[in-house]
Each structure stands twice: as C-alpha cells, then as structure tokens.
Design an enzyme around this catalytic site. Structure first.
Site, short mmCIF file in Angstrom:
data_model
loop_
_atom_site.label_atom_id
_atom_site.label_comp_id
_atom_site.label_asym_id
_atom_site.label_seq_id
_atom_site.Cartn_x
_atom_site.Cartn_y
_atom_site.Cartn_z
N GLN A 74 3.48 -3.48 3.65
CA GLN A 74 1.79 -3.74 3.97
C GLN A 74 1.50 -2.68 5.34
OE1 GLN A 74 -0.31 -5.72 2.19
NE2 GLN A 74 -1.95 -4.77 3.17
N PHE A 75 1.49 -1.42 5.32
CA PHE A 75 1.50 -0.48 6.58
C PHE A 75 0.00 -0.92 7.22
CE2 PHE A 75 -0.86 2.22 3.69
CZ PHE A 75 -2.06 2.86 4.40
N THR A 76 -0.87 -1.46 6.40
CA THR A 76 -2.20 -1.64 7.07
C THR A 76 -2.32 -2.78 8.05
OG1 THR A 76 -2.84 -3.27 5.39
CG2 THR A 76 -3.46 -0.99 4.90
#
Length: 150
Positions: A74-76
C-alpha cells in the site's frame, strides 16, 4: 515502514477477478507502505512487532494462535496531502526498493510460524474485509524509534 493493521473475521484480495489471497479470522489485514529510509532490519523489526501485538480477541496476538495475516502492499500510506488537492507520493519508495522489503516483512512473519497470505505487489487489487471490533492500529517505524513522552 507504515503498516495499518485491521483485525478481521475474514479478508480477501482479488486481482482481475482472481482471488490471490484470503484469510478466515480472527486474523489481521496488514496494509504495508515502504519509504526510502527503510531497510531489511526495519521489515524484520516491524514483523516482530505485528506478530506480538495483543490486538486479537482475548488480548491475544497473531503469534499466540497462530492467527493468519493477509499482507497487502500500500504505497499510498506515504501520501502527502499538505499542499493542493493531489497527494504527493514522493515519500513512498519506488517498487524496485519497496518490493524486496515488502517480501522481507512477509518472510519474517512466516518465520515466526504465522500463516501469511498476500496480495500481488504492484497490481490493482480489490480488498474485501470484515473488520472485527472494529480494531485498527497504525504501526510506524519512525514512531517506534522515538522516545516515549511521559
């Protein structure tokens, strides 16, 4: 690393209509973001923390059960919304840096005897979950390194 943990009674991740990871709980969904300063030691330390957190029913941990964990990249989680209306993703490590650290986190959890399922790194994923409690906890490696205030 930043990890959002959600206690779940079940969770699944699908890619293009195919279920690639699924758990039945009680267990934990772990959304994992990686930043530029993370290292393999960070992943191992956070896996130890996640495995031992007593957030499951009866104040148990994933390591006690062992209870399953569904791990999704989940890079966000490193989105910066301080300016304008579009988040900046500059604090998120690029895929060639973050994927090996994501995999190290998964390996470290499995090394503790915890059943782990995963999403597919870099893919567009649909995550379905039934949050139990609800219980949601944020684990941030930067916060773990700071001294506690009294």
């Amino acid at each position: 690393m930043r990890i959002v943990l959600q206690v779940v009674s079940r969770a699944a991740v699908t890619v293009a209509g195919e279920t690639v990871g699924e758990i039945e709980g009680p267990g934990v969904l772990a959304l994992v973001g990686v930043t530029h300063t993370d290292a393999p030691e960070t992943a191992a330390r956070l896996a130890e923390k996640v495995a031992g957190l007593r957030i499951l029913p009866g104040e148990t941990s994933c390591a006690d059960g062992p209870s399953p964990v569904l791990v999704v990249s989940q890079f966000t989680l490193y989105g910066d919304v301080r300016k304008g209306r579009r988040p900046s993703w500059s604090r998120a490590a690029p895929g060639d840096v973050s994927e090996p650290l994501f995999e190290e986190f998964v390996r470290a959890l499995r090394g503790r005897g915890i059943p782990v399922e995963t999403g597919r790194f870099g893919a567009h994923m649909e995550v379905a979950l039934v949050n139990d409690g609800p219980v949601t906890v944020l684990v941030d490696s930067e916060e773990l390194e700071r001294p506690r205030r009294r």
